[in-house]
Design an enzyme around this catalytic site. Structure first.
Site, PDB file in Angstrom:
ATOM      1  CB  SER A 142      -0.892   0.014   1.241  1.00 51.98           C
ATOM      2  OG  SER A 142      -1.575   1.245   1.336  1.00 51.98           O
ATOM      3  CE1 TYR A 155      -5.103  -1.823   4.593  1.00 56.73           C
ATOM      4  CE2 TYR A 155      -3.840   0.160   4.144  1.00 56.73           C
ATOM      5  CZ  TYR A 155      -4.562  -0.927   3.693  1.00 56.73           C
ATOM      6  OH  TYR A 155      -4.726  -1.117   2.346  1.00 56.73           O
TER       7      TYR A 155
END
Ligand code: NDP
Length: 251
Positions: A142, A155
């Site tokens: 990400s 995350y």
């Protein structure tokens, strides 16, 4: 180039979003694709939609966080197909809360789903690929592993660890015929980001911040996936390919 005829690809988290688009793209290149998610009905509908487009599909429901059950499901799939050439570890979940009130239990849940389970299942798959002498392992990293953003502490930590793991695995599996890479999407319009693209203020910020001036869509990510999954990309390993409309490249 990039013909995947005769190959089998498993994409976790592929009942919708980036995983579904990636499964469709791998299937269009000729691979038999195995799709995965926790909701069997959603997965069956996704499988029917892919078959309607002429793609050969196996539907393999499992929860990546139930590692033992997931390993059994993967072994059963390989028993049926006789091979697994491409493994795209894409399933991922998010929890948003301010750092100072982020519950530790949520931190552990998010890190387990996005990192620990990926490590365990990927390693299981890698063992079979290394024994066969061929494999393409891809993770979904990400942009949030590279750039800070408020309220996604678990995350970000997990995805940054995925980026590190890709380099470590590539080193350890070098010489086995197995490559290990990741795609790192920027802001892609999916269920995962619904709360963001439903927010006009956030959309205005995004359009000014992303050089291309728009949200990505799942199909924007799939060329990177097909490239890294291809036999021809065999000398590419340990890489994180950022797909973000240029966002990480500008201040
Ligand atoms: P979506 O929420 O649209 O899709 C997630 C998919 O994963 C669904 O098919 C979901 O199905 C499945 N899934 C979720 N949890 C599990 C689980 N425990 N076991 C098996 N399947 C699971 O998300 P995206 O397509 O946006 O995200 C895909 C990946 O891309 C994730 O790793 C995400 O972190 C990453 N990513 C996304 C970005 C974005 O902007 N959208 C940006 C950067 C990275 P079900 O709920 O039925 O299990």
């Amino acid at each position: 180039m990039f013909d995947l005829t005769g190959q089998v690809a498993l994409v976790t988290g592929s009942s919708r979003g980036i995983g579904y688009a990636a499964a469709r793209a791998l299937g269009r290149q000729g691979a038999v694709v195995a799709i995965n998610g926790r909701d069997p009905d959603a997965l069956r509908r996704a499988g029917d939609a892919l078959r309607d487009q002429g793609i050969a599909v196996h539907v393999v429901p499992f929860d990546v966080t139930d590692v033992a059950a997931a390993e059994r499901a993967i072994d059963t799939l390989i028993g049926i197909t006789g091979r697994l050439d491409i493994y795209f570890a894409n399933a991922g979940v998010q929890h948003r809360a301010p750092l100072l009130s982020f519950p530790q239990a949520e931190f552990e849940r998010i890190v387990f789903a996005n990192l620990t389970a990926q490590w365990a299942l990927g390693r299981h798959v890698a063992a079979g690929m290394a024994a066969r002498g061929y494999g393409r392992i891809l993770f979904t990293g990400s942009l949030s592993a590279l750039l800070g953003r408020k309220e996604i502490t678990a995350y970000s930590a997990a995805k940054a660890a995925i980026h590190g793991m890709v380099r470590q695995w590539a080193t350890e599996l070098s010489g086995s015929g197995v490559t290990v890479n990741a795609v790192a999407p920027g802001y892609i319009r999916t269920e995962l980001t619904r709360n963001l693209w439903s927010d006009d203020e956030f959309n205005r910020w995004l359009e000014s911040r992303v050089p291309q001036g728009k949200w990505g869509v799942p199909d924007d990510v799939v060329a990177a996936v097909v490239f890294l999954a291809a036999r021809e990309a065999g000398y590419v390993t340990g890489q994180v390919l950022v797909v973000d409309g240029g966002m990480a490249s500008v201040m």
